[in-house]
Design an enzyme around this catalytic site. Structure first.
Site, PDB file in Angstrom:
ATOM      1  CD  GLU A 135      -1.159  -0.362   3.707  1.00  0.00           C
ATOM      2  OE1 GLU A 135      -1.181   0.447   4.648  1.00  0.00           O
ATOM      3  OE2 GLU A 135      -1.835  -1.394   3.670  1.00  0.00           O
ATOM      4  CE  LYS A 181       6.037   5.432   6.361  1.00  0.00           C
ATOM      5  NZ  LYS A 181       5.901   6.890   6.570  1.00  0.00           N
ATOM      6  CE  LYS A 216      10.508   6.352   5.645  1.00  0.00           C
ATOM      7  NZ  LYS A 216       9.415   7.241   6.022  1.00  0.00           N
TER       8      LYS A 216
END
EC number: 6.5.1.2
Length: 673
Positions: free
Chosen positions: A116, A118, A315
């Site tokens: 999903e 972030k 990230k």
């Protein structure tokens, strides 16, 4: 206008159902079926009827989303289950290592994950009881957050009353509050027109909107809530994606980019697709979250102290910019760590104006060779923390000198020391150093230290800001009238804190040592020191070689202890605490007794009826045992109480001896505990 000739209650209920349906279609499904003017007419009719019949108004009515007046402040919300953070992956290798650990632990290949986006917003938890919204709070420290119920009620994608059926009587829905890019741009245009400072980015706008004392302001900010899970609801389904489907059916918005993926290849492919679409998304994102889909597998994987082992956040690549280093300053953190910080010519990076960047430690400064006046590349790591990635040495000014770590703390003047096994330099001022004051006081008051109930972060912050407490000894001079004057304190809370401070004066030597916050001295090491030396004076006067002879205390820990007590300021703090009445019984090394369980490792799981797990842990450690938080091949015994869970199954699979509570009591009694 309200319709006439019909039952008011029936018409009100019909209007509420219709408006809720249109809210769901517009704010959750992005698929409205009526024009704004028609919606406004329905809401006006409902408000008129409720004004005529105020006895029929209910908290979950669509007309009651926005409170009529500002709040005086934010209270606290204790989460039913902690809102833990996630471990981060900054490179593909980090994700691959996470997948390897999960596969190895579960014995599965490949593992199915739910991927999903972030979202870059503010995490909140919303509690529902009997299908109605009753409370909402921010993440806070993971255990306790700020109560923002009235503000969350204004978010149209948050149902005040659940749709459908089959929802549990109690649950806490977790998710992220964000603001669309288009709404963010409109908000900043309006702020500029009103002469207000624009928000730096959508995340700041969302967070600032949720922390408004006046919910009417929040209501105008057009926030959106995306759910990413649920807590305190029991087992709703066998998998995470099924839970999300249920939440969607109950009226919550689930991000449309959520997908199930298989194995590491599926994770990589999803990441690349999302990265390619990043600039086209309506919301800001700062990464991708991968979660093990199977809930039984999650239970088997468990948690570390701060994060689940079954999830990770990969990230996104940061955006970079070029600027100039004005100077490099040493910054003293709450734990005494001294971090070199580059002060920069302000530059925009990823929608944020950056004027400072961390250089982490002296080794990093030397590795990158960053100097005053250098032209540097700056990025926001994970789109959050600014850092210098490279130096353009061709543009270095003549005479630029390498940066040196100061020998003394720039805040308190204490010695700056780098322990042998650490990359960071630390101020040895400990409890004396103003930069460490709040963190040191919170540690001093923590449950495993002096256990001062009621002395939390917000109270400590006020005490320090007002100059009422400069060292731990000042805590014991506080009076009721001083404490009652703090925000959100009151007479009863002040009485309770005075009593807790008085109780804390009587402690133990291990607790006192731990409370001092000496680097590397945890509760076990503190107990070993007390048992080995018997008195605080003996510990304070011991040299490094004598300290290193203590069980479980090696050269690095001995160095930290010796330097801590060599600092005159720290000795003054100890003396002041004793003068304030803090006492403990010394331990006679000759009378410590045998350590019959030395070298044995225990793990505690489940609920014990005759004692708490902390009490059981203390009793075992007093007999020399080591108590661990996880089962492994090195575990000698698992103590299993009621509802033992996955640790019991793992212990049995590894052949670890399992003791029930009765066997534990017998073992302790056998050795006089």
């Amino acid at each position: 206008m309200a319709q006439t000739g019909t039952d008011p209650q029936a018409r009100i209920e019909a209007l509420r159902r219709e408006i809720r349906e249109h809210d769901h279609r517009y704010y959750v499904l992005d698929a409205p079926v009526i024009a704004d003017a028609e919606y406004d007419a329905l809401m006006a009719e409902l408000q008129a009827l409720e004004a005529e019949h105020p006895e029929l108004i209910t908290p979950d009515s669509p007309s009651q989303r926005v409170a009529g007046r500002p709040a005086e402040g934010f209270g606290e919300v204790t989460h039913a289950e902690p809102m833990l953070s996630l471990d981060n992956a900054f490179e593909e290798a980090d994700l691959a290592e996470f997948d390897r650990r999960v596969r190895q632990a579960l014995g599965l290949d490949p593992v199915v994950y739910v991927a999903e986006p972030k979202l870059d917003g503010l995490s909140v938890s919303i509690r529902y009881e009997d299908g109605r919204l009753v409370r909402a709070g921010t993440r806070g420290d993971g255990r306790v957050g700020e109560a923002i119920t009235e503000n969350v009620r204004t978010i149209r994608s948050v149902p005040l009353r659940l749709r459908g059926e089959g929802w549990p009587p109690v649950m806490e829905v977790r998710g992220e509050v964000v603001i669309r890019r288009a709404d963010f741009e409109r908000l900043n245009e309006q702020r500029l027109a009103d002469g207000e400072r624009p928000f730096a980015n959508p995340r700041n706008a969302a967070a600032g909107s949720l922390r408004q004392l006046d919910p009417r302001i929040t209501a105008r900010r057009r926030l959106t809530f995306f759910t990413f899970g649920v807590a305190a609801a029991g087992r709703l389904a066998a998998s995470h994606h099924e839970v999300l489907d249920k939440l969607a059916g109950w009226g919550f918005r689930v991000n449309e980019r959520v997908e199930r993926v298989r194995g590491l290849d599926g994770c990589r492919e999803y990441y690349q697709r999302l990265l390619a679409d990043r600039d086209e998304l309506s919301f800001e994102i700062d990464g991708v979250v991968y979660k093990v889909d199977d809930l039984d597998a999650r239970e088997e994987l468990g948690f570390t102290a701060r994060a689940p082992r079954w999830a990770i956040a990969w990230k996104l690549p940061a955006q970079e910019a070029t600027t100039v280093v004005r100077r490099i300053l040493p910054s003293v953190g709450r734990t005494g760590a001294i971090t070199p910080v580059a002060e920069l010519e302000p530059v925009g990076v990823g929608g944020v104006t950056v004027s400072r960047a961390t250089l982490h430690n002296l080794d990093e400064v030397r590795r990158k060779d960053v100097r005053k006046g250098d032209t540097v590349m700056v990025r926001r790591a994970g789109d959050v923390i600014p850092e210098i990635t490279a130096v353009v040495t061709e543009k270095r000014p003549e005479g630029a000198e390498p940066w040196a770590m100061p020998a003394e703390c720039p805040v308190c003047g204490s010695e700056v020391l780098r322990l042998d096994d650490e990359a960071v330099h630390r101020c040895m001022g400990g409890l004396y150093c103003p930069a460490q004051r709040e963190g040191a006081l919170l540690h001093f008051a923590s449950r495993k230290a002096l256990d001062i109930d009621g002395l939390g972060e917000k109270v400590v912050s006020q005490l320090v800001e007002r100059g009422m407490v400069r060292s731990p000894a000042d805590l014991f001079t506080l009076e009721h009238c001083q404490l009652a004057g703090l925000e959100r304190m009151g007479d009863k809370s002040a009485d309770n804190l005075v009593a807790a401070l008085d109780k804390a004066r009587r402690t133990t030597l291990p607790r006192f040592l731990y409370a001092l916050g000496i680097q590397h001295v945890g509760e076990v090491t503190a107990r070993r020191l007390a048992e080995h030396f018997g008195s605080l004076e003996a510990i304070m006067n011991a040299d490094e070689s004598a300290l290193a002879e203590t069980p479980d205390v090696g050269p690095v820990v001995a160095q930290a202890i010796a330097h801590f007590f060599a600092e005159p300021h720290n000795r003054e703090v100890v003396q002041a605490l004793r003068a304030a009445g803090v006492t403990w019984e010394e331990v006679d090394p000759a009378e410590r007794g045998e350590q019959p369980l030395a070298g044995r490792t225990f793990v505690l799981t489940g609920t014990l009826s005759g004692m708490t797990r902390d009490e059981a842990k203390a009793a075992l450690e007093a007999l020399g045992a080591r108590v661990s938080g996880s089962v492994s091949k090195k575990t000698d015994y698992l103590v299993a109480g009621e509802k033992a869970g996955s640790k019991l199954a793992k212990a049995e699979s590894l052949g670890v001896e399992v003791l029930d509570e009765q066997a534990l009591q017998a073992l302790l009694q056998e050795h006089g505990r």
